[in-house]
Design a protein around this motif. Structure first.
Motif, PDB file in Angstrom:
ATOM      1  N   VAL A 310       2.574  14.030 -41.040  1.00 11.03           N
ATOM      2  CA  VAL A 310       1.642  15.098 -40.678  1.00 11.03           C
ATOM      3  C   VAL A 310       0.236  14.519 -40.565  1.00 11.03           C
ATOM      4  O   VAL A 310      -0.221  13.784 -41.452  1.00 11.03           O
ATOM      5  N   ILE A 311      -0.430  14.845 -39.472  1.00  9.17           N
ATOM      6  CA  ILE A 311      -1.842  14.496 -39.286  1.00  9.17           C
ATOM      7  C   ILE A 311      -2.635  15.761 -39.575  1.00  9.17           C
ATOM      8  O   ILE A 311      -2.490  16.770 -38.889  1.00  9.17           O
ATOM      9  N   TYR A 312      -3.425  15.712 -40.616  1.00  5.64           N
ATOM     10  CA  TYR A 312      -4.149  16.895 -41.086  1.00  5.64           C
ATOM     11  C   TYR A 312      -5.558  16.915 -40.509  1.00  5.64           C
ATOM     12  O   TYR A 312      -6.288  15.921 -40.590  1.00  5.64           O
ATOM     13  N   LEU A 313      -5.965  18.046 -39.920  1.00  8.18           N
ATOM     14  CA  LEU A 313      -7.312  18.210 -39.373  1.00  8.18           C
ATOM     15  C   LEU A 313      -8.060  19.276 -40.155  1.00  8.18           C
ATOM     16  O   LEU A 313      -7.581  20.415 -40.281  1.00  8.18           O
ATOM     17  N   GLY A 314      -9.195  18.918 -40.707  1.00  5.64           N
ATOM     18  CA  GLY A 314     -10.040  19.853 -41.437  1.00  5.64           C
ATOM     19  C   GLY A 314     -11.491  19.581 -41.110  1.00  5.64           C
ATOM     20  O   GLY A 314     -11.812  18.706 -40.308  1.00  5.64           O
ATOM     21  N   GLY A 315     -12.372  20.329 -41.739  1.00  6.01           N
ATOM     22  CA  GLY A 315     -13.783  20.085 -41.461  1.00  6.01           C
ATOM     23  C   GLY A 315     -14.677  21.107 -42.117  1.00  6.01           C
ATOM     24  O   GLY A 315     -14.231  21.957 -42.897  1.00  6.01           O
ATOM     25  N   PHE A 316     -15.954  21.031 -41.772  1.00 12.79           N
ATOM     26  CA  PHE A 316     -16.963  21.856 -42.418  1.00 12.79           C
ATOM     27  C   PHE A 316     -17.682  22.764 -41.430  1.00 12.79           C
ATOM     28  O   PHE A 316     -18.744  23.303 -41.729  1.00 12.79           O
ATOM     29  N   THR A 317     -17.087  22.936 -40.245  1.00  7.72           N
ATOM     30  CA  THR A 317     -17.656  23.837 -39.252  1.00  7.72           C
ATOM     31  C   THR A 317     -17.687  25.266 -39.768  1.00  7.72           C
ATOM     32  O   THR A 317     -18.709  25.956 -39.657  1.00  7.72           O
ATOM     33  N   GLN A 318     -16.574  25.730 -40.324  1.00 10.72           N
ATOM     34  CA  GLN A 318     -16.515  27.092 -40.838  1.00 10.72           C
ATOM     35  C   GLN A 318     -17.074  27.163 -42.259  1.00 10.72           C
ATOM     36  O   GLN A 318     -17.729  28.140 -42.617  1.00 10.72           O
ATOM     37  N   VAL A 319     -16.831  26.141 -43.046  1.00 15.02           N
ATOM     38  CA  VAL A 319     -17.252  26.162 -44.447  1.00 15.02           C
ATOM     39  C   VAL A 319     -18.770  26.160 -44.569  1.00 15.02           C
ATOM     40  O   VAL A 319     -19.353  26.918 -45.363  1.00 15.02           O
ATOM     41  N   LEU A 320     -19.451  25.318 -43.768  1.00 14.26           N
ATOM     42  CA  LEU A 320     -20.905  25.224 -43.830  1.00 14.26           C
ATOM     43  C   LEU A 320     -21.541  25.635 -42.505  1.00 14.26           C
ATOM     44  O   LEU A 320     -22.081  26.726 -42.385  1.00 14.26           O
TER      45      LEU A 320
END
Length: 492
Positions: A310-320
């Motif tokens: 699994v290649i996991y994609l996350g980020g801080f666009t929505q969080v911050l």
């Protein structure tokens, strides 16, 4: 040898009437004459001193103009002979002048809406700006500024990768080490990189239908065959996935975009087994997995099995905030050698701003991101509940609500004789922004025979002020439910 014919009226008059430096005016005039073909190839230009005398100038602006023309290839210099016109090859008849500066205000990229139910906009009045400024300034004061301003680690700053790995484990149940984390400015450069990494593993790419349009479009542009896979009641149709022959699939299992469905554990394990069976890969888009309003956040797919494909994609666009420009992916160990090979041979650099990376590292280390998340969940839960309450109050039984309990949006569905495009345009005329779900479908938009009276809209709630929610939904119901039925049947 022929000498160029110079219009002294044009040349001598312009310095008086223009704010441009004299050498720029002279350069522009000669360039235009040559580009227009008015001066013959190899024609001699006046010497610097002679032209200066002709124009009543010092030799400095003439010398500067000639040097610029020489550097750009409009003229040639021959020792002890002078300057000569250089023939232009395959150029337009004239070189356009610099456009005039814009007058008045520039056009806005986006319209402004009084009632903005944008699907992914957040309430940035809650952004911890004071703490961000403090962390940013500490980076400038306590770290080597020369180091901060130079290129960083192509994979992303080591300290931030460590903090992201720790954050992803605690918040989303991701199983990873900092060596598996790759940082980018947004999803696009990361997906572009994945397109190259995954090419040896197959040419067939499966996507959710409906789903996020960036995936099919980007991978199609990179030469992959796209296979839209229908959504069942709780997840993608895995029989259809196996029949497609695809070896790569993108999914958003914790909060499917746009439907908001949550993939159950049995289907997750079945999907992981599919990846093992075909030596394929799953791209898990966990774009808003942190935002669940009742119960604990749903753990990610990637952490269910050790060393999964699994290649996991996350980020801080929505969080911050999207303007911070920091997203990340977590690669399975099987892809790391190929990633480092690609990084070395393509001279890759991290697209995320280095100073923002260092600032975010401090933010994560000091627990400020988790504190901000707790605050945001409380605020967004109130807005989420307010939207549901308002839709039920103003639409009654004429509308259905789905995709609730998480994320930044929900789905409003109703039977209506007008098209989704007509309803969306009508809402925008009343100062209300909602998005039709139509653009997220692949097969539906490609099928001219598809017909349905069911209209679905993505209603975002994060970016609108809580006090505007009820009035915005009331106006939406008013303009949609009062729309006359042109088919002759009574409606609603």
């Amino acid at each position: 040898m022929k000498q160029v014919s110079i219009n002294l009226t044009e040349m001598s008059g312009s310095p008086v009437n223009s704010s441009l430096p004299q050498y720029v005016q002279l350069y522009q005039y000669i360039k235009d004459e040559i580009a227009a073909g008015k001066w013959q190839d190899q024609a001699r230009l006046p010497s610097v001193r002679k032209l200066a005398d002709m124009l009543g100038l010092s030799t400095t602006p003439v010398e500067m103009a000639y040097q610029q023309l020489l550097a750009e290839g409009f003229i040639l210099s021959q020792p002890r002979r002078g300057y000569f016109v250089q023939k232009l090859v395959d150029t337009p008849a004239s070189v356009p002048n610099e456009p005039p500066p814009p007058q008045g205000r520039l056009l806005r990229r986006h319209h402004s809406y009084r009632y903005d139910f944008h699907m992914s906009k957040n309430d940035y009045s809650y952004f911890p700006l004071t703490e961000w400024k403090r962390a940013y300034n500490r980076c400038l004061q306590e770290e080597n500024v020369s180091d901060l301003l130079f290129y960083g680690d192509p994979q992303g700053e080591e300290g931030l990768r460590y903090e992201i790995a720790k954050y992803a484990r605690s918040m989303r149940g991701v199983s990873c080490s900092p060596e598996q984390v790759v940082i980018g400015s947004d999803a696009y450069p990361l997906l572009e990189l994945l397109g190259r990494l995954l090419r040896p593993y197959g040419n067939d790419f499966a996507v959710e239908d409906p789903g996020y349009p960036q995936y099919p479009e980007l991978f199609k542009q990179n030469g992959f065959n796209i296979h839209p896979i229908s959504q069942q009641e709780d997840s993608i149709d895995q029989k259809q996935l196996r029949a497609s022959g695809a070896t790569i699939v993108s999914v958003s299992p914790s909060h499917q975009f746009p439907t908001g469905k949550i993939m159950p554990i049995s289907k997750r394990l079945e999907l992981l087994q599919w990846a093992q069976d075909c030596n394929g890969f799953i791209i898990e888009d966990d774009y808003d997995g942190e935002f669940r309003y009742y119960g604990r956040p749903i753990p990610c797919l990637q952490g269910l099995l050790p060393d999964s494909r699994v290649i996991y994609l996350g980020g801080f666009t929505q969080v911050l905030s999207p303007s911070i420009g920091i997203q990340y992916m977590i690669l399975p160990s099987i892809l790391l050698n190929e990633y480092h090979h690609l990084k070395h041979h393509l001279f890759l650099e991290c697209t995320a701003p280095k100073l923002h990376q260092r600032t975010l590292e401090r933010f994560l280390r000091d627990g400020l991101v988790e504190r901000h998340l707790r605050r945001m969940r409380t605020m967004l839960r109130k807005k989420h509940d307010a939207v549901i309450s308002s839709i039920r109050k103003h639409f009654g039984k004429l509308a259905d609500i789905s995709g609730t309990g998480a994320g930044f949006h929900l789905i409003l569905s109703l039977q209506h004789p007008a098209s989704e495009a007509e309803l969306q345009a009508l809402a925008e005329e009343r100062g209300i922004r909602v998005h039709s779900i139509e653009y997220t479908h692949i097969r539906r938009t490609q099928d001219p025979e598809y017909k349905s009276d069911n209209r679905e809209f993505i209603v975002g709630f994060a970016g609108i002020a809580e006090c505007d929610i009820d009035e915005g939904i009331r106006r939406l119901a008013d303009c949609w439910l009062q729309l006359p039925d042109t088919s002759g049947d009574s409606w609603p």
